[in-house]
Design a protein around this motif. Structure first.
Motif, mmCIF file in Angstrom:
data_model
loop_
_atom_site.group_PDB
_atom_site.id
_atom_site.type_symbol
_atom_site.label_atom_id
_atom_site.label_comp_id
_atom_site.label_asym_id
_atom_site.label_seq_id
_atom_site.Cartn_x
_atom_site.Cartn_y
_atom_site.Cartn_z
ATOM 1 N N PHE A 1 9.595 21.172 46.783
ATOM 2 C CA PHE A 1 10.960 20.909 47.243
ATOM 3 C C PHE A 1 11.951 21.803 46.510
ATOM 4 O O PHE A 1 12.865 22.388 47.136
ATOM 5 C CB PHE A 1 11.297 19.433 47.014
ATOM 6 N N LEU A 2 11.806 21.924 45.212
ATOM 7 C CA LEU A 2 12.731 22.753 44.445
ATOM 8 C C LEU A 2 12.609 24.226 44.828
ATOM 9 O O LEU A 2 13.625 24.935 44.948
ATOM 10 C CB LEU A 2 12.474 22.573 42.945
ATOM 11 N N ARG A 3 11.373 24.691 45.037
ATOM 12 C CA ARG A 3 11.206 26.083 45.464
ATOM 13 C C ARG A 3 11.834 26.316 46.830
ATOM 14 O O ARG A 3 12.459 27.360 47.066
ATOM 15 C CB ARG A 3 9.719 26.443 45.492
ATOM 16 N N ASP A 4 11.656 25.345 47.751
ATOM 17 C CA ASP A 4 12.252 25.481 49.086
ATOM 18 C C ASP A 4 13.769 25.547 49.025
ATOM 19 O O ASP A 4 14.403 26.094 49.934
ATOM 20 C CB ASP A 4 11.825 24.311 49.978
ATOM 21 N N HIS A 5 14.350 24.986 47.964
ATOM 22 C CA HIS A 5 15.812 24.985 47.840
ATOM 23 C C HIS A 5 16.299 26.015 46.819
ATOM 24 O O HIS A 5 17.432 25.927 46.326
ATOM 25 C CB HIS A 5 16.304 23.583 47.465
ATOM 26 N N ASN A 6 15.408 26.977 46.508
ATOM 27 C CA ASN A 6 15.784 28.132 45.681
ATOM 28 C C ASN A 6 16.214 27.739 44.270
ATOM 29 O O ASN A 6 17.112 28.355 43.676
ATOM 30 C CB ASN A 6 16.909 28.941 46.351
ATOM 31 N N VAL A 7 15.540 26.729 43.706
ATOM 32 C CA VAL A 7 15.837 26.296 42.341
ATOM 33 C C VAL A 7 14.803 26.910 41.407
ATOM 34 O O VAL A 7 13.596 26.908 41.695
ATOM 35 C CB VAL A 7 15.818 24.759 42.227
ATOM 36 N N ASP A 8 15.242 27.403 40.277
ATOM 37 C CA ASP A 8 14.343 27.934 39.254
ATOM 38 C C ASP A 8 13.494 26.786 38.701
ATOM 39 O O ASP A 8 14.034 25.778 38.219
ATOM 40 C CB ASP A 8 15.162 28.567 38.131
ATOM 41 N N THR A 9 12.182 26.927 38.733
ATOM 42 C CA THR A 9 11.292 25.838 38.330
ATOM 43 C C THR A 9 10.769 25.991 36.904
ATOM 44 O O THR A 9 9.798 25.324 36.523
ATOM 45 C CB THR A 9 10.095 25.743 39.295
#
Length: 498
Positions: free
Chosen positions: A437-445
């Motif tokens: 979900f975070l990757r899909d929303h362009n968040v640094d993981t």
């Protein structure tokens, strides 16, 4: 990957627990009356969340069992009045007065009454056992074997099956607000994840723009993807609003259309979402992930709540478990099914129980009638206080039928290992879904990767409630150490299908 062709082994039926509880209603009068009162009688308390049970089938079989016993006791009471209360004094008078014919007639009446009572007890028990065996081992659906309990009741029970709101009694806030989920296995708040930093652009040239999201979006994504990610076929995922019982009226008419009736089990999804984005007083929304073991013997559930407060995200996680049914519900597997053994067992039962049942029938009918009137008076008085005195009533459920009839002594090795596997898969699935979900929303993981290393050290032990004060564990997780004692398995019963 090609599927290997192997012979099929016998499997537990998916509805084994429902069948055992329905069979138990025919064999255990106390269980039948308790279920009948809770599921069909007029009341104000919410029905506890009952997992892995067909409530309509259980209500039907409980009602059928209660009606059978009521009919038996009414006939026994009549026989007692004629063959005991009337015949015995007449016989004694005949002996005292020297009228032997009258004494013989009275004695004959007593014998005939006892014989009729013996036949009635024998037939009723035979019908009860036949009904129990039919539901436990038959091919038909349990709910199709007995008459219904009325459309109003059954529509309410069907709504309960799809419940998206759970009112829980106020005192459970200090112990277990997840009524119906069994006993607590572990409670944690996972390490925070920084969701404020955008991910690097894979094409180069800077950072990506974070796509806006909220906790509702995250819950929805996890609910949709969990079954596939965790590899748990049959996983049930549902967002539910948990409301303290004395706060039910504040939710509004969607939950409590009438303050003098029990609350509803389904509300508009916007109210459920509101409890996630901005929780109210005593109202919070959780994503409940529920998985039943083979045949529904055990049930594990994980209740998740995303705490999304800029710039970080944390997951509140509570794992609960329900062990197998108490041993008494496996009695149906020990009943003789035919031949001399069945005849002899019924003969012994009727012979030993007839006297007690015959003499006690009038008092049993009187006690039940008094109890019904007392419950009706108490309910009427309570409704009057709510209506006229504006009493703040606690509508919350205290527990559920399924967890009430469970027993940790029945947990076996396979139950423990399967349940631990379920919980570990659920935990890993939530982590994977969160990362996607975070990757899909362009968040640094990067922050997520650090938190995952700590979270993955969490283990679960399916062995009952956890005791002792909470403390802070490694990496900032909050946990409850010290699992309860493990018990050996006292028998699986059957309930198999080829």
């Amino acid at each position: 990957m090609a599927a290997r062709r192997l012979p099929a082994l016998a499997q537990y039926r998916d509805d084994t627990v429902t069948r055992l509880l329905c069979a138990g209603a025919h064999l255990d009068e106390g269980h039948a009356r308790e279920v009948d009162r809770e599921l069909t009688e007029d009341r104000l308390k919410a029905t506890g969340l009952t997992l892995g049970i067909d409530l309509i089938a259980l209500a039907r079989h409980a009602r059928a069992a209660v009606l059978r016993v009521e009919a038996r006791d009414r006939r026994l009471a009549w026989l007692c009045a004629v063959g005991v209360w009337a015949a015995v004094p007449v016989g004694l008078y005949g002996l005292a007065a020297g009228v032997t014919g009258l004494a013989y007639a009275a004695a004959g009446a007593v014998v005939l009454a006892h014989g009729a009572a013996w036949g009635l007890v024998h037939r009723t028990e035979s019908e009860a056992r036949a009904a129990a065996l039919a539901v436990a081992h038959g091919a038909d659906r349990p709910m199709d074997l007995v008459p219904g309990v009325g459309p109003e009741v059954e529509n309410r029970l069907l709504e309960q099956k799809r419940a998206n709101v759970v009112p829980y009694t106020a005192h459970a806030e200090r112990t277990n607000p997840f009524v119906g989920s069994g006993q607590r296995l572990k409670e944690m708040v996972w390490q925070p994840i920084d969701v404020s930093r955008p991910a690097d652009d894979p094409a180069g040239g800077g950072k990506l723009t974070i796509r806006p999201f909220d906790a509702v979006d995250l819950h929805t994504f996890v609910a949709k993807e969990m079954e596939h990610i965790a590899g748990l076929k049959g996983l049930r995922a549902r967002n539910r609003l948990y409301v303290m019982g004395d706060h039910v009226a504040h939710v509004g008419s969607d939950l409590l259309p009438d303050r003098l009736r029990r609350p509803r089990a389904q509300i508009p999804k916007q109210l459920v979402q509101a409890g996630l984005v901005q929780p109210g007083a005593g109202m919070r929304t959780y994503l409940s992930l529920e998985r039943a073991g083979a045949g529904g013997r055990v049930i594990v559930s994980m209740h998740l709540r995303a705490r999304l407060q800029h710039p970080s995200l944390t997951w509140e996680v509570a794992a609960y478990g329900i062990p197998p049914l108490q041993a008494r519900f496996h009695r149906v597997h020990g009943l003789p099914v035919g031949g001399f053994e069945r005849w002899w067992d019924l003969f012994r039962y009727a012979t030993s129980a007839t006297g007690r049942l015959l003499l006690g029938a009038p008092s049993r009918l009187s006690r039940r009638s008094s109890a019904r009137r007392r419950r009706a008076r108490d309910l009427e008085r309570l409704r009057r206080d709510i209506d006229r005195k504006h009493l703040l009533y606690d509508y919350g459920a205290v527990d559920s039928i399924r967890e009430r009839v469970a027993d940790w002594k029945q947990v076996g090795f396979s139950d423990r290992t399967d349940s631990q596997d379920f919980l570990q898969r659920l935990q890993q699935g939530v982590l994977i879904a969160t990362e996607r979900f975070l990757r899909d929303h362009n968040v640094d993981t990067a922050s997520y990767d650090q938190a995952q290393q700590v979270i993955n050290t969490t283990t679960y032990n399916f062995s009952g409630d956890i005791h002792g004060p909470g403390n802070y564990g490694a990496g900032g997780t909050i946990n409850q150490p010290g699992q309860g004692p493990q018990h050996g398995n006292h028998g699986y019963g059957t309930g198999l299908q080829p």
